[in-house]
Design a protein around this motif. Structure first.
Motif, PDB file in Angstrom:
ATOM      1  N   ASN A  17      -3.454  -0.751  10.199  1.00  0.00           N
ATOM      2  CA  ASN A  17      -4.164  -0.697   8.919  1.00  0.00           C
ATOM      3  C   ASN A  17      -5.640  -0.330   9.078  1.00  0.00           C
ATOM      4  OD1 ASN A  17      -1.676  -1.653   7.841  1.00  0.00           O
ATOM      5  ND2 ASN A  17      -2.301  -3.748   8.268  1.00  0.00           N
ATOM      6  N   SER A  70      -6.758  -5.624   8.906  1.00  0.00           N
ATOM      7  CA  SER A  70      -7.291  -4.295   9.224  1.00  0.00           C
ATOM      8  C   SER A  70      -8.146  -4.409  10.482  1.00  0.00           C
ATOM      9  CB  SER A  70      -8.138  -3.729   8.082  1.00  0.00           C
ATOM     10  OG  SER A  70      -8.756  -2.501   8.484  1.00  0.00           O
ATOM     11  N   THR A 124      -8.254   6.603   3.419  1.00  0.00           N
ATOM     12  CA  THR A 124      -8.102   5.213   2.982  1.00  0.00           C
ATOM     13  C   THR A 124      -9.138   4.893   1.908  1.00  0.00           C
ATOM     14  OG1 THR A 124      -7.526   4.666   5.278  1.00  0.00           O
ATOM     15  CG2 THR A 124      -7.858   2.839   3.765  1.00  0.00           C
ATOM     16  N   LEU A 155      -3.044  -2.353   2.369  1.00  0.00           N
ATOM     17  CA  LEU A 155      -3.458  -1.388   3.396  1.00  0.00           C
ATOM     18  C   LEU A 155      -2.235  -1.100   4.250  1.00  0.00           C
ATOM     19  CD1 LEU A 155      -6.834  -3.092   4.394  1.00  0.00           C
ATOM     20  CD2 LEU A 155      -6.544  -1.076   2.957  1.00  0.00           C
ATOM     21  N   ASP A 156      -1.660   0.074   4.053  1.00  0.00           N
ATOM     22  CA  ASP A 156      -0.356   0.387   4.643  1.00  0.00           C
ATOM     23  C   ASP A 156      -0.514   1.421   5.749  1.00  0.00           C
ATOM     24  OD1 ASP A 156       2.298   0.624   5.176  1.00  0.00           O
ATOM     25  OD2 ASP A 156       2.843   1.575   3.273  1.00  0.00           O
ATOM     26  N   THR A 163      -3.679   5.238   7.245  1.00  0.00           N
ATOM     27  CA  THR A 163      -3.509   4.105   6.345  1.00  0.00           C
ATOM     28  C   THR A 163      -3.670   4.556   4.901  1.00  0.00           C
ATOM     29  OG1 THR A 163      -4.389   2.586   7.992  1.00  0.00           O
ATOM     30  CG2 THR A 163      -4.358   1.825   5.712  1.00  0.00           C
ATOM     31  N   GLY A 196      -2.999  -6.552   4.364  1.00  0.00           N
ATOM     32  CA  GLY A 196      -2.540  -5.510   5.270  1.00  0.00           C
ATOM     33  C   GLY A 196      -1.030  -5.528   5.411  1.00  0.00           C
TER      34      GLY A 196
END
Length: 268
Positions: free
Chosen positions: A24, A61, A30, A17-18, A2, A54
């Motif tokens: 995520n 997430s 992260t 949040l990719d 993520t 997300g």
């Protein structure tokens, strides 16, 4: 893994949040991205809000990445506890950020993802979101603040029910319990977030910071202590920023205010 994608537009920072493949989830990388984003948010005097969400429609997430957790359980002191210390510090930074942080909960939020939304100032949830702590399902207690923040937000009974029974809440129930400000159909999430951020655009950043700090401190102080703290913050702002005088004069003169700003770190 993520990544945290950052976009700043019209006085608002959007943090995405990719990590679609891992819903995520959270890893040290992260946190690296998130910490850099908070550095930028603290330094940007034009910023008025941060929005966290997300990627995709399934998850806000799901917490710590399952593969990374293997390393955590293999090395408690070398990996797991240092990560939790970083996560604790990151969530506390969110609470102390001088602008409101809005969680746009688009789907599943559990464990560390649940702890992330607990640290945010305002939560807007999709009606079909599913939110829960669920740490006990894995035989571990919460480790990034869920027990303390949930108890403060919900009270003893609801917090224990949520954490001890691994209860799941949908968006409307989050609102009913006080975990979210509003719950809307998924297609209206962006409109609801925009409604909130529009209300703080163009306002005094020091005044926003003081208000957030004062409200955030309320549950940890007696009434008398809280009243004194609010008074101290008010005086600090009057000394360090001309925004209060400008706001008054703009109102009297029927014009838009022109905020001068201040180093909001002096206001803590």
């Amino acid at each position: 893994m993520t990544a945290v994608r950052v976009r700043t537009e019209n006085q608002v920072m959007y943090l995405l949040l990719d990590g679609g493949a891992t819903m995520n989830s959270l890893t040290p990388s992260t946190l690296n991205d998130f910490e850099r984003a908070l550095d930028a948010a603290e330094a940007d005097e034009d910023l008025r809000a941060v929005v966290v969400t997300g990627a995709g429609e399934k998850a806000f997430s799901v917490g710590m990445d399952i593969t990374f957790l293997e390393s955590c359980f293999a090395d408690l002191h070398g990996v797991f506890l240092p990560f939790l210390d970083r996560l604790h510090a990151l969530l506390r930074r969110i609470e102390l950020l001088p602008v409101p942080v809005i969680a746009r909960v688009n789907g599943l939020a559990r464990a560390g993802g649940f702890e992330l939304l607990l640290a945010c100032d305002l939560v807007v949830a999709a009606e079909n979101a599913r939110v829960g702590d669920i740490h006990l399902q894995f035989g571990v207690p919460p480790g990034a603040g869920a027990s303390q923040r949930a108890a403060r937000k919900l009270g003893d009974q609801k917090a224990k029910a949520l954490l001890l029974t691994s209860l799941w809440l949908d968006g409307p129930t989050m609102v009913e319990w006080g975990l979210a400000f509003s719950a809307v159909p998924s297609e209206r999430l962006d409109d609801e977030v925009e409604r909130l951020v529009a209300a703080v655009r163009g306002r005094s950043r020091p005044a926003i910071a003081v208000t957030k700090l004062a409200v955030g401190a309320a549950q940890n102080l007696t009434l008398e202590e809280g009243l004194r703290y609010e008074r101290e913050l008010f005086e600090k702002m009057q000394v360090s920023a001309a925004d209060a005088d400008e706001g008054f004069r703009a109102y009297v003169e029927r014009r838009d205010p022109h905020w001068g700003g201040a180093d909001v770190r002096q206001l803590r």
